[in-house]
Motif scaffolding. Structure first.
Motif, short mmCIF file in Angstrom:
data_model
loop_
_atom_site.label_atom_id
_atom_site.label_comp_id
_atom_site.label_asym_id
_atom_site.label_seq_id
_atom_site.Cartn_x
_atom_site.Cartn_y
_atom_site.Cartn_z
N GLY A 239 5.78 4.62 4.86
CA GLY A 239 6.67 4.20 6.00
C GLY A 239 8.03 3.55 6.02
O GLY A 239 8.89 3.85 6.71
N ALA A 240 8.01 2.81 4.96
CA ALA A 240 9.18 2.01 4.71
C ALA A 240 10.31 2.65 4.14
O ALA A 240 11.61 2.22 4.34
N GLN A 241 9.95 3.81 3.22
CA GLN A 241 11.07 4.07 2.38
C GLN A 241 12.05 4.91 3.39
O GLN A 241 13.15 5.43 2.88
N THR B 228 0.82 -1.17 -0.07
CA THR B 228 -0.06 -0.06 0.24
C THR B 228 0.99 1.32 0.11
O THR B 228 2.04 1.27 0.31
N THR B 229 0.24 2.32 -0.42
CA THR B 229 1.18 3.78 -0.39
C THR B 229 1.34 3.96 1.00
O THR B 229 2.55 4.54 1.01
N THR C 196 -2.03 -0.40 6.30
CA THR C 196 -3.13 0.25 5.74
C THR C 196 -3.43 1.42 6.80
O THR C 196 -3.29 1.19 7.99
N LYS C 197 -3.56 2.66 6.46
CA LYS C 197 -4.03 3.68 7.30
C LYS C 197 -5.24 3.36 7.91
O LYS C 197 -6.36 3.00 7.62
N ALA C 198 -5.52 3.61 9.21
CA ALA C 198 -6.46 3.51 10.19
C ALA C 198 -7.62 4.61 9.73
O ALA C 198 -7.36 5.58 9.82
#
Length: 145
Positions: free
Chosen positions: A74-76, A68-69, A111-113
């Motif tokens: 967060g990972a980048q 997911t975007t 995913t965003k809450a």
């Protein structure tokens, strides 16, 4: 070493595992003007590990699913990614190059809450950096190092 009109021919006997990664390093050092040719000579016993490995680890997927975007954003911060949103990933899959030695698991499927709460930084978005586009040769070099 043979020399001609601005041309040098260098002949070495190198094991295949020593050739992995040599092409990109040589092209970088010569600004793309090197020509590499290799011919199989013979099978030989493996000598001691004198070939240097890479100094960076890998980013691994934390879970199965579609990237997911929000998860990629967060990972980048942890390193350069090789995937884009909606790519299917599986647990343990290499999804990027870590900035430090050692592997790190990241949740790119996060995913965003969706809550009803308002946030002061709702309008702030960082965006995602385009992924590294690796050829088959580059992938083999990365895995071999």
């Amino acid at each position: 070493l043979e020399e001609g009109e601005g041309l040098s021919i260098v002949k070495y006997m190198v094991p295949t595992r020593g050739m992995l990664g040599l092409r990109s390093s040589l092209l970088t050092a010569t600004r793309g003007t090197a020509i590499i040719d290799s011919v199989f000579d013979s099978y030989r016993p493996k000598i001691a590990d004198i070939i240097q490995g890479r100094d960076k680890g890998s980013l691994l997927a934390f879970a199965d699913g579609a990237a997911t975007t929000f998860g990629i954003e967060g990972a980048q911060d942890r390193g350069r990614l090789m995937i884009k949103p909606q790519d299917d990933v599986y647990k343990g899959m290499i999804v990027g190059i870590h900035q430090r030695p050692g592997d790190l698991e990241v949740n790119v499927c996060k995913t965003k809450a969706l809550t009803n709460m308002r946030s002061a930084n709702k309008g702030i978005s960082t965006g995602i950096v385009s992924p590294i586009d690796m050829s088959l040769d580059a992938c083999v070099e990365y895995l071999a190092a």
